[in-house]
Design a protein around this motif. Structure first.
Motif, PDB file in Angstrom:
ATOM      1  N   SER B 124       0.829  -1.217   0.000  1.00 12.45           N
ATOM      2  CA  SER B 124       0.000   0.000   0.000  1.00 12.45           C
ATOM      3  C   SER B 124       0.861   1.264   0.000  1.00 12.45           C
ATOM      4  N   LEU B 125       2.056   1.182   0.584  1.00 13.89           N
ATOM      5  CA  LEU B 125       2.928   2.358   0.603  1.00 13.89           C
ATOM      6  C   LEU B 125       4.162   2.170  -0.283  1.00 13.89           C
ATOM      7  N   ALA B 126       4.148   1.103  -1.072  1.00 15.82           N
ATOM      8  CA  ALA B 126       5.326   0.825  -1.902  1.00 15.82           C
ATOM      9  C   ALA B 126       5.512   1.922  -2.946  1.00 15.82           C
ATOM     10  N   ALA B 127       6.779   2.180  -3.228  1.00 15.76           N
ATOM     11  CA  ALA B 127       7.060   3.141  -4.305  1.00 15.76           C
ATOM     12  C   ALA B 127       6.810   2.444  -5.631  1.00 15.76           C
ATOM     13  N   ILE B 128       6.065   3.097  -6.498  1.00 16.55           N
ATOM     14  CA  ILE B 128       5.826   2.526  -7.829  1.00 16.55           C
ATOM     15  C   ILE B 128       6.404   3.485  -8.849  1.00 16.55           C
ATOM     16  N   GLU B 129       7.397   2.987  -9.540  1.00 20.46           N
ATOM     17  CA  GLU B 129       8.088   3.825 -10.506  1.00 20.46           C
ATOM     18  C   GLU B 129       7.578   3.461 -11.898  1.00 20.46           C
ATOM     19  N   ASN B 130       6.878   4.402 -12.504  1.00 23.21           N
ATOM     20  CA  ASN B 130       6.304   4.119 -13.826  1.00 23.21           C
ATOM     21  C   ASN B 130       7.303   4.514 -14.912  1.00 23.21           C
ATOM     22  N   LEU B 131       7.953   3.511 -15.461  1.00 21.96           N
ATOM     23  CA  LEU B 131       8.980   3.777 -16.478  1.00 21.96           C
ATOM     24  C   LEU B 131       8.381   3.981 -17.864  1.00 21.96           C
ATOM     25  N   ARG B 132       7.088   3.870 -17.973  1.00 22.52           N
ATOM     26  CA  ARG B 132       6.462   4.124 -19.267  1.00 22.52           C
ATOM     27  C   ARG B 132       6.274   5.624 -19.491  1.00 22.52           C
ATOM     28  N   GLU B 133       6.396   6.375 -18.430  1.00 19.15           N
ATOM     29  CA  GLU B 133       6.198   7.823 -18.549  1.00 19.15           C
ATOM     30  C   GLU B 133       7.523   8.540 -18.314  1.00 19.15           C
ATOM     31  N   GLY B 134       7.711   9.629 -19.033  1.00 17.65           N
ATOM     32  CA  GLY B 134       8.906  10.449 -18.827  1.00 17.65           C
ATOM     33  C   GLY B 134      10.090  10.031 -19.664  1.00 17.65           C
ATOM     34  N   TYR B 135       9.902   9.049 -20.510  1.00 16.48           N
ATOM     35  CA  TYR B 135      11.000   8.630 -21.381  1.00 16.48           C
ATOM     36  C   TYR B 135      10.524   8.688 -22.832  1.00 16.48           C
ATOM     37  N   GLN B 136      11.450   9.000 -23.705  1.00 20.05           N
ATOM     38  CA  GLN B 136      11.079   9.090 -25.115  1.00 20.05           C
ATOM     39  C   GLN B 136      10.698   7.702 -25.645  1.00 20.05           C
ATOM     40  N   PRO B 137       9.693   7.649 -26.510  1.00 20.16           N
ATOM     41  CA  PRO B 137       9.301   6.342 -27.067  1.00 20.16           C
ATOM     42  C   PRO B 137      10.208   5.918 -28.213  1.00 20.16           C
ATOM     43  N   ASN B 138      11.467   5.865 -27.942  1.00 15.58           N
ATOM     44  CA  ASN B 138      12.421   5.445 -28.978  1.00 15.58           C
ATOM     45  C   ASN B 138      13.565   4.683 -28.319  1.00 15.58           C
ATOM     46  N   ARG B 139      14.582   4.409 -29.119  1.00 15.65           N
ATOM     47  CA  ARG B 139      15.679   3.579 -28.634  1.00 15.65           C
ATOM     48  C   ARG B 139      16.402   4.238 -27.462  1.00 15.65           C
ATOM     49  N   THR B 140      16.535   5.559 -27.530  1.00 20.25           N
ATOM     50  CA  THR B 140      17.205   6.271 -26.434  1.00 20.25           C
ATOM     51  C   THR B 140      16.419   6.094 -25.131  1.00 20.25           C
ATOM     52  N   GLY B 141      15.084   6.239 -25.244  1.00 18.18           N
ATOM     53  CA  GLY B 141      14.237   6.061 -24.075  1.00 18.18           C
ATOM     54  C   GLY B 141      14.361   4.658 -23.507  1.00 18.18           C
ATOM     55  N   LEU B 142      14.383   3.679 -24.411  1.00 15.30           N
ATOM     56  CA  LEU B 142      14.489   2.291 -23.950  1.00 15.30           C
ATOM     57  C   LEU B 142      15.827   2.045 -23.254  1.00 15.30           C
ATOM     58  N   THR B 143      16.891   2.627 -23.816  1.00 11.40           N
ATOM     59  CA  THR B 143      18.216   2.460 -23.206  1.00 11.40           C
ATOM     60  C   THR B 143      18.223   3.036 -21.796  1.00 11.40           C
ATOM     61  N   LEU B 144      17.631   4.215 -21.655  1.00 11.48           N
ATOM     62  CA  LEU B 144      17.585   4.843 -20.331  1.00 11.48           C
ATOM     63  C   LEU B 144      16.753   4.015 -19.355  1.00 11.48           C
ATOM     64  N   ARG B 145      15.621   3.507 -19.851  1.00  9.45           N
ATOM     65  CA  ARG B 145      14.754   2.707 -18.985  1.00  9.45           C
ATOM     66  C   ARG B 145      15.466   1.421 -18.570  1.00  9.45           C
ATOM     67  N   ALA B 146      16.205   0.838 -19.498  1.00 10.47           N
ATOM     68  CA  ALA B 146      16.958  -0.379 -19.164  1.00 10.47           C
ATOM     69  C   ALA B 146      17.999  -0.077 -18.095  1.00 10.47           C
ATOM     70  N   SER B 147      18.603   1.095 -18.204  1.00 10.21           N
ATOM     71  CA  SER B 147      19.624   1.480 -17.231  1.00 10.21           C
ATOM     72  C   SER B 147      18.994   1.672 -15.841  1.00 10.21           C
ATOM     73  N   VAL B 148      17.848   2.341 -15.813  1.00  9.93           N
ATOM     74  CA  VAL B 148      17.162   2.558 -14.532  1.00  9.93           C
ATOM     75  C   VAL B 148      16.729   1.221 -13.936  1.00  9.93           C
ATOM     76  N   THR B 149      16.199   0.358 -14.781  1.00  4.13           N
ATOM     77  CA  THR B 149      15.754  -0.961 -14.310  1.00  4.13           C
ATOM     78  C   THR B 149      16.915  -1.699 -13.658  1.00  4.13           C
ATOM     79  N   ARG B 150      18.031  -1.672 -14.345  1.00  2.00           N
ATOM     80  CA  ARG B 150      19.196  -2.403 -13.848  1.00  2.00           C
ATOM     81  C   ARG B 150      19.669  -1.826 -12.515  1.00  2.00           C
ATOM     82  N   THR B 151      19.704  -0.514 -12.436  1.00  7.50           N
ATOM     83  CA  THR B 151      20.156   0.139 -11.203  1.00  7.50           C
ATOM     84  C   THR B 151      19.222  -0.190 -10.040  1.00  7.50           C
ATOM     85  N   ARG B 152      17.938  -0.062 -10.264  1.00  6.44           N
ATOM     86  CA  ARG B 152      16.961  -0.323  -9.196  1.00  6.44           C
ATOM     87  C   ARG B 152      17.044  -1.778  -8.737  1.00  6.44           C
TER      88      ARG B 152
END
Lengths: 506, 412
Positions: B124-152
């Motif tokens: 109920s209080l968990a942090a939910i990080e929506n990686l579908r928002e705030g990133y460009q819908p292209n390869r650059t966005g995917l690369t960044l999202r992959a990086s964030v995923t890996r870090t988290r």
């Protein structure tokens, strides 16, 4: 299945240009006429029949179209005539009973049973889900749902469950009926398209079966799951319908406004209806196998039990207990074995795969002699048969095989196999006292196989209380309504072309 | 027919040779060669469903080349009679989108509830990080999202604190030597020190059973792919890969509405299968080096050409590369299936009748020859093993169905 026979079929169909019979007889009961049902759902909506067509096959069909099937009121109002008619037909079919004697016991079973035919197995599953939905409906705002809907739901659920029984004929998916009786160039996946199957059996003059089925596959829309093009058209018509009704759920209003949708679905149903009628008529021309009557008697018995149960207000479990599951599995396996055996024993075309696979032998009886043989401690009369087979056979000593004429009786046991000419000479001993009915004559051409048609039964009934290894952590829940979410606002349709990755929602 | 068999042999060794050279970066020439192969054919980004589809047809040389060149096989033959109906109902898509929206509504309230109920951990209080928002819908966005995923994933797996949910986690993998991104629906992190992969599906579950068993299998395969890639991601980050649980989560509607319910299912067996599949994907650079210059999907996809010309181009490409037509898998997984079926039928190839029949006919060149052998025609030495049972089948069938002898051929 014998791959050699399948290869032969493929070769000959390729050469001749049309499908071939797998059987000389029809192994499924066909009523005259059966009740046909064809349905169309909205894409992804497993419980919403956007259109249901029904009626005696060969005649015109009734069509129920809800307009907006995701609106409970409109949906149930549209389903009501179908439900009432189905219930009436079921009750009428179960009214007249006949005595059926089995050993010392006499039972009253229905003289007939309502047979439903549908285009394919997907429709069977769709009717089962619709039945599950309707069979346990909850009240809304203190208003009880139409009892006919609930009763129809129980009937549909029963029919869909019974359809698992091999050889049954209460709910008949025509794609399975045709695929069991005809060999085509279609793979099992392609055989789910009844139009393609039909096209291979009766291609247009001068057209090869393959080309005919390719054309049919590209054009035919069978249901219940709509293709993209169908639902694009439905989407536009449904939007107009919803705008025009302006939130009204009055069936009279909907009836007046739903004509374009009705026409849309009528255009879809008509070719399916004609196709179903053509398929059933063609199969009705084939003489029925003798065991068809016995299997349909079993169907009538199950049908009668179901109708009595429903009439008494009975409810069915929606999840089997471990004991029920084990018994069902055993019953289904037993029925499958007996169905396969009866087909092969009564229809030599169905015996061919067993002959090719070495599970059956065919040859000429050289001699049949009676001997006295010591079995355990006493000398008893036994018949010894010598058989010359057409082809070399490999059968282990002591293997039990049944003569097709007495497949419901005692087996013959292989005593010796020797090479003889182009085939083999087999010596077999009958496992019971010889009587004239049990013995072929010298010079007869006979077939013996590992198949027998005796009903198997539990030697021991499974325990009422299953062992701890088979007890689920939580007992199966009693039947409950699943309609709590059917008043939710329908999801807005979305064109896949507007999405970067529409496959995500497949 | 003979031409096809020869071409099939040409295609296969090339694929075998490809698999020996792993982890070699593609040279620039490979990109140019694959671009030539693609031509104007529509392309598709590798995703988990594409990978699953490829798994079913990976023994086909044409499918391998199309996969390596990122050709969208479902759309190459668009506008011809061989275009397969892969489109989806707008109602089905709308339902899927509505279900996902329901899970995310009001700060992911439904997703929190279903995870809490299903996993026994308070989200109920968990942090939910929506990686579908705030990133460009292209390869650059995917690369960044992959990086964030890996870090988290690495952070939380090393020092588990409060649970975190990554909505739209992106996992990166090398497929045939080229980087590809895979988008998971959920990754619930920090559940008893574990990372749990989640997948949302909009088909309902009734009485604990799926209403579509094939869809259940496909969903579990997808989840297994994410489990495998998640483990690899953790491994690359120096964290114990075992932190990614083999028990995946499926979130589906229950009964007639969209109210979500969670199911847990072990997918370790499927993970091993996906691992084997990924190992079998050939290197793009090797494929590029092995493809003859004449091979291109350009003409096949050219909508300005007459249909016959496009089919001819298709037949030429598949004859050159080789094709393996297996109805059971091709018809459900490959957009070329109807076109291949036509080629196979035209050649009288026993493959039209399915794998078991084709495998039972070693040395028999065509279905026409099968029919002859079924009538008792003398067999060549190569045909002898298959000819005996076919001749016997023909004799037995004709014995019980005397009228069955084939008539005149209509027009094959």
């Amino acid at each position: 299945m014998s791959t050699a026979l399948e290869a032969l079929f493929a070769g000959r169909i390729y050469e001749s240009g049309s499908a071939m019979r797998r059987t000389t007889l029809r192994h499924t009961h066909l009523a005259d006429p059966p009740l046909g049902i064809a349905i169309w759902r909205l894409g992804g909506e497993r419980f919403r029949a956007a259109a249901i067509a029904w009626g005696p096959l060969g005649g015109p069909f009734e069509l129920a179209v809800a307009g907006e099937p995701r609106n409970r009121d409109l949906y149930f109002a549209a389903l009501a005539p179908f439900a009432a008619d189905l219930c009436l037909r079921v009750r009428r079919a179960a009214e007249s009973k006949v005595a059926r004697r089995r050993g010392q016991r006499t039972d009253l079973i229905p003289a007939g049973a309502l047979q439903i035919v549908v285009p394919n197995r997907t429709t069977v599953a769709a009717l089962g889900l619709l039945g599950r939905y309707l069979a346990y409906l909850s009240d809304r705002s203190g208003v009880a749902p139409d009892p006919a809907l609930i009763e129809a739901g129980k009937h549909l659920r029963f029919y869909a469950r019974h359809a698992r029984m091999p050889g049954q004929a209460l709910l008949l998916p025509l794609d399975r009926l045709v695929a069991e009786h005809w060999a085509t160039l279609l793979s099992p996946f392609e055989q789910s398209n009844l139009a393609a199957l039909d096209a291979q059996i009766e291609p247009p003059a001068g057209t090869h079966a393959f080309d005919a089925s390719v054309a049919a596959e590209g054009l035919a829309r069978i249901g219940p799951e709509p293709t993209e093009d169908i639902d694009r058209a439905t989407d536009a018509l449904l939007a107009e319908f919803n705008a025009a009704r302006a939130g009204s759920t009055d069936p009279a209003v909907a009836e007046g406004l739903s004509r374009p949708l009705r026409d849309h679905y009528r255009r879809l149903v008509e070719p399916v209806w004609q196709l179903m009628a053509r398929v059933v008529t063609r199969e009705q021309r084939i003489p029925a196998a003798p065991s068809v009557h016995r299997r349909f008697e079993g169907d009538r018995e199950a049908f009668g039990r179901h109708v009595d149960w429903v009439a008494d207000g009975g409810r069915y479990r929606t999840t089997d207990t471990p004991r029920q599951a084990a018994m069902s599995l055993r019953r289904l396996e037993d029925a499958l074995g007996r169905y396969d055996a009866e087909k092969a024993v009564e229809d030599m075309a169905c015996m061919v795969p067993y002959l090719l696979d070495g599970d059956a032998v065919r040859g000429v009886v050289v001699s049949v002699n009676e001997h006295r043989v010591v079995v355990r401690v006493r000398a008893v009369p036994r018949a010894l048969m010598t058989l010359d087979t057409d082809d070399p056979v490999v059968l282990p000593v002591n293997k039990k095989v049944w003569w097709t004429v007495t497949a419901d009786d005692y087996p013959w046991e292989v005593q010796r196999v020797q090479p003889h000419g182009h085939g083999s000479r087999i010596t077999l001993m009958l496992g019971a006292s010889p009587t004239p009915a049990r013995l072929p004559g010298a010079g007869d051409r006979v077939t013996l196989s590992a198949l027998h048609t005796r009903p198997d039964a539990y030697r021991l009934s499974p325990p009422q209380q299953p062992p701890w290894t088979h007890r689920p952590a939580t007992p199966p829940t009693p039947p409950e309504p699943i309609d709590s979410g059917d008043a939710e606002a329908p999801a807005a349709p979305v064109d896949g072309a507007t999405l970067p990755d529409p496959g995500r929602y497949a | 027919m003979g031409r096809q068999h020869r071409s099939r042999r040409r295609g296969r060794p090339a694929k075998g040779a490809l698999m020996s050279r792993r982890h070699i970066r593609p040279d620039p020439g490979a990109g140019i060669a694959l671009e030539h192969v693609r031509g104007r054919a529509p392309t598709i980004r590798p995703n988990v469903r594409r990978l699953a589809a490829f798994a079913s047809v990976h023994s086909c040389p044409t499918a391998v080349v199309a996969f390596a060149a990122r050709v969208d096989t479902n759309r190459v033959l668009a506008g011809t009679a061989a275009e397969m109906p892969y489109g989806q109902s707008p109602f089905a898509i709308g339902r899927g989108i509505a279900f996902e929206a329901l899970l995310r509504r009001h700060g992911h309230a439904e997703l929190r509830r279903v995870l809490t109920d299903g996993l026994g951990v308070d989200f109920s209080l968990a942090a939910i990080e929506n990686l579908r928002e705030g990133y460009q819908p292209n390869r650059t966005g995917l690369t960044l999202r992959a990086s964030v995923t890996r870090t988290r994933m690495a952070e939380i797996a090393s020092a588990p604190a409060e649970p975190i949910v990554l909505d739209g986690a992106v996992l990166r993998a090398d497929i045939g030597g080229l980087p590809a991104f895979f988008e998971a629906d959920e990754m619930a992190i920090g559940v008893g020190g574990e990372i749990i992969v989640g997948e949302n599906k909009s088909w309902p579950v009734v009485d604990g059973r799926p209403t579509d068993e094939e869809a259940l299998g496909a969903a579990l395969d997808q989840a297994a792919t994410y489990v495998l890639l998640g483990r690899r991601t953790l491994g690359e980050a120096g964290v114990d890969p075992g932190r990614v649980s083999g028990n995946a989560v499926l979130v589906t509607p229950r009964n007639t509405g969209l109210a979500p319910v969670l199911h847990r299912q072990n997918v370790d067996g499927r993970v091993r299968r996906v691992e084997r599949l990924l190992r079998a994907v050939p290197e793009v650079s090797d494929i590029a080096a092995a493809i003859p210059l004449s091979v291109t999907f350009d003409r096949i996809a050219d909508v300005s050409l007459p249909e016959e010309a496009r089919f001819e181009a298709f037949a030429e490409v598949t004859d050159t590369l080789g094709r393996v037509y297996e109805p059971a898998s091709c018809l459900t997984s490959c957009g070329f299936a109807w076109a291949c079926r036509q080629c196979v039928f035209g050649a009288g190839d026993p493959a039209i009748a399915g794998g078991p029949v084709a495998r039972a006919l070693p040395g028999v060149a065509s279905l026409g020859r099968v029919a002859e052998l079924g009538r008792g025609a003398p067999a060549s030495a190569a045909e002898a093993p298959a000819a005996v049972p076919i001749a016997r089948a023909g004799r037995l069938y004709d014995e019980v169905m005397p009228a069955s002898r084939p008539g005149d051929r209509r027009s094959a």
